[in-house]
Design a protein around this motif. Structure first.
Motif, PDB file in Angstrom:
ATOM      1  N   GLU A 184      -1.998  -9.334  -8.458  1.00 33.31           N
ATOM      2  CA  GLU A 184      -1.661  -7.937  -8.708  1.00 33.31           C
ATOM      3  C   GLU A 184      -1.508  -7.728 -10.211  1.00 33.31           C
ATOM      4  OE1 GLU A 184       1.457  -6.144  -6.369  1.00 33.31           O
ATOM      5  OE2 GLU A 184       1.348  -7.788  -4.922  1.00 33.31           O
ATOM      6  N   HIS A 206      -9.752  -4.184  -5.372  1.00 35.59           N
ATOM      7  CA  HIS A 206      -9.152  -2.921  -4.914  1.00 35.59           C
ATOM      8  C   HIS A 206      -8.383  -2.283  -6.061  1.00 35.59           C
ATOM      9  CE1 HIS A 206      -7.232   0.044  -2.350  1.00 35.59           C
ATOM     10  NE2 HIS A 206      -6.050  -0.358  -2.759  1.00 35.59           N
ATOM     11  N   LYS A 207      -8.502  -0.936  -6.178  1.00 35.25           N
ATOM     12  CA  LYS A 207      -7.717  -0.163  -7.130  1.00 35.25           C
ATOM     13  C   LYS A 207      -6.868   0.830  -6.360  1.00 35.25           C
ATOM     14  CE  LYS A 207     -10.919   1.616  -9.819  1.00 35.25           C
ATOM     15  NZ  LYS A 207     -11.458   2.376 -10.988  1.00 35.25           N
ATOM     16  N   SER A 208      -5.601   0.928  -6.732  1.00 37.56           N
ATOM     17  CA  SER A 208      -4.713   1.891  -6.082  1.00 37.56           C
ATOM     18  C   SER A 208      -5.175   3.307  -6.377  1.00 37.56           C
ATOM     19  CB  SER A 208      -3.281   1.686  -6.570  1.00 37.56           C
ATOM     20  OG  SER A 208      -2.446   2.714  -6.097  1.00 37.56           O
ATOM     21  N   ARG A 233      -0.461   8.169  -0.720  1.00 38.88           N
ATOM     22  CA  ARG A 233      -1.168   8.863  -1.800  1.00 38.88           C
ATOM     23  C   ARG A 233      -0.845  10.350  -1.845  1.00 38.88           C
ATOM     24  NH1 ARG A 233      -7.297   7.144  -0.886  1.00 38.88           N
ATOM     25  NH2 ARG A 233      -6.714   7.729   1.241  1.00 38.88           N
ATOM     26  N   ILE A 268       0.870  -1.171   0.000  1.00 40.36           N
ATOM     27  CA  ILE A 268       0.000   0.000   0.000  1.00 40.36           C
ATOM     28  C   ILE A 268       0.911   1.226   0.000  1.00 40.36           C
ATOM     29  CG2 ILE A 268      -1.696   1.345   1.298  1.00 40.36           C
ATOM     30  CD1 ILE A 268      -2.919  -1.138   2.312  1.00 40.36           C
ATOM     31  N   ASN A 269       0.679   2.120  -0.948  1.00 46.06           N
ATOM     32  CA  ASN A 269       1.553   3.286  -1.112  1.00 46.06           C
ATOM     33  C   ASN A 269       0.928   4.544  -0.534  1.00 46.06           C
ATOM     34  OD1 ASN A 269       3.299   1.601  -2.561  1.00 46.06           O
ATOM     35  ND2 ASN A 269       2.289   2.088  -4.493  1.00 46.06           N
ATOM     36  N   MET A 317      -0.980   1.965 -12.586  1.00 43.75           N
ATOM     37  CA  MET A 317      -1.736   1.858 -11.336  1.00 43.75           C
ATOM     38  C   MET A 317      -1.906   0.392 -10.971  1.00 43.75           C
ATOM     39  SD  MET A 317      -4.637   4.825 -11.904  1.00 43.75           S
ATOM     40  CE  MET A 317      -5.259   4.653 -10.229  1.00 43.75           C
ATOM     41  N   ASN A 318      -1.747   0.078  -9.683  1.00 46.67           N
ATOM     42  CA  ASN A 318      -1.840  -1.303  -9.224  1.00 46.67           C
ATOM     43  C   ASN A 318      -3.287  -1.669  -8.904  1.00 46.67           C
ATOM     44  OD1 ASN A 318      -0.828  -3.824  -8.529  1.00 46.67           O
ATOM     45  ND2 ASN A 318      -0.614  -3.270  -6.380  1.00 46.67           N
ATOM     46  N   THR A 319      -3.699  -2.850  -9.339  1.00 49.75           N
ATOM     47  CA  THR A 319      -5.031  -3.352  -9.010  1.00 49.75           C
ATOM     48  C   THR A 319      -4.883  -4.730  -8.365  1.00 49.75           C
ATOM     49  OG1 THR A 319      -5.300  -4.349 -11.232  1.00 49.75           O
ATOM     50  CG2 THR A 319      -6.140  -2.114 -10.909  1.00 49.75           C
ATOM     51  N   ASP A 348       2.392   4.405 -10.135  1.00 49.69           N
ATOM     52  CA  ASP A 348       3.816   4.206  -9.916  1.00 49.69           C
ATOM     53  C   ASP A 348       4.600   5.404 -10.465  1.00 49.69           C
ATOM     54  OD1 ASP A 348       6.557   3.021 -11.184  1.00 49.69           O
ATOM     55  OD2 ASP A 348       6.016   1.982  -9.339  1.00 49.69           O
TER      56      ASP A 348
END
Length: 346
Positions: A207, A236-238, A65, A62-63, A248-250, A242
């Motif tokens: 991922e 979940h959508k980030s 935001r 988890i990054n 974008m990570n999903t 990056d």
């Protein structure tokens, strides 16, 4: 003598007729013969190919935001966290102050809009008596329009401030276990830096990194099918992309119990939903200023128009920009041009 005149006239007429016929044949043969088809209206599934990484029970990062200084870390490695629980946060005083200021500005804009409305309504009632000019009434009406724009602008600004305040917190997107804490109290972080590595408590996760315009098209609940025919659902959508790639990570959850190897890469096909369009043969697509087709009008003249290709298969394509009543050129000779006369064949 009379017979000779008749015979000569016959020969002249016959010769002219034969010459005209040959001319008509030559003229007809100079007009290209084309085959045509009608587009077929249909609804199809749109799919997007992507590469996915399967992790046992779906470990991932988890990054952050937004950027700032870490004020709170409320979890440690090994903690089990419920969905929606706050896990870490940044100092957010400035964002909160900006939000408070935006609330005040929105309230001021609301009062100004209400005042402008009242002034206009009063003026409109007395305008029939002639005590106010049409020009004055129009100015008051313009004042209402400006007040509406100011209110909408203040509302957008408040929504942005709300998002900025929310971005200060790291919240659990689902029930999870904290695998690793990258952050430390007092550290300065930038947007997109990892905050925590997590392991969901239920099911498995895949991922998939997606371009932002693709990630925005899909919704929570969309599905994908991997190369082993397993179905996964988007969970979940980030909220951020990056920093190096812009992707974008999903995270995708398996719809049934699976036991693949941890850390393997698989090809996938993401269901992007239903798309309505028209099926045309690939042979009818002509690349000029992008993809397009030649339409045939009632006078058997052609005109190239652009189309948007939604889905492309081996022999046909699903496109937008046509109707089923149109005739499109299927088989054609080279060097066709707009306005050219053609002959149609089955």
């Amino acid at each position: 003598m009379k017979k000779h005149v008749i015979l000569l006239s016959f020969l002249i007429l016959f010769g002219c007729s034969e010459e005209n016929t040959e001319s008509q044949i030559e003229k007809k043969e100079s007009i290209p013969l084309v085959k045509w088809v009608n587009p077929i209206e249909t609804i199809q599934k749109k799919h997007y190919p992507a590469l996915g990484l399967i992790n046992t029970v779906g470990a991932g990062n988890i990054n952050w935001r937004t950027s700032g200084t870490i004020e709170e870390i409320l979890v440690k490695e090994g903690d089990e966290i419920a969905k929606g629980q706050k896990m870490a946060s940044l100092e957010c005083e400035m964002q909160i102050l900006d939000k408070s200021n935006s609330i005040l500005l929105l309230r001021q804009a609301e009062l100004a809009l209400d005042d402008a409305d009242k002034n206009y309504e009063r003026a409109k009632k007395i305008s029939e008596t002639g005590s106010i000019s049409q020009e004055q009434l129009e100015k008051l009406e313009m004042a209402v329009s400006q007040a509406v724009l100011n209110y909408e602008s203040a509302e957008i600004a408040l929504n942005l401030r709300n998002m900025q305040v929310e971005d200060c917190d790291i919240v659990a997107p689902f029930d999870l276990n904290v695998e690793f804490v990258f952050s430390r109290l007092g550290n300065d972080v930038a947007i997109g830096m990892p905050a925590l590595k997590i392991l969901p408590l239920k099911g498995m996760r895949m991922e998939v990194m997606l371009a932002p315009h693709v990630a925005k098209e899909i919704q929570i609940g969309n599905t994908l099918v991997d190369e082993n025919e397993n179905t996964w659902r988007l969970s979940h959508k980030s909220g951020s992309s990056d920093m190096t790639t812009g992707a974008m990570n999903t995270l995708w959850e398996a719809t049934e119990g699976l036991n693949p190897e941890n850390g393997i890469w698989v090809t996938t096909s993401i269901d992007m939903g239903d798309v309505q369009g028209y099926i045309v043969p690939l042979a009818s697509i002509v690349q000029l200023q992008g993809p397009g087709v030649y339409l045939i009008n009632d006078q058997d003249e052609i005109k190239w128009i652009p189309v948007d290709i939604l889905v492309e298969n081996d022999n046909d394509a699903l496109v937008e920009g046509l109707t089923s009543s149109k005739r499109i050129v299927l088989r054609r000779p080279g060097n066709l041009r707009d306005g050219q006369k053609i002959r149609t064949g089955e």
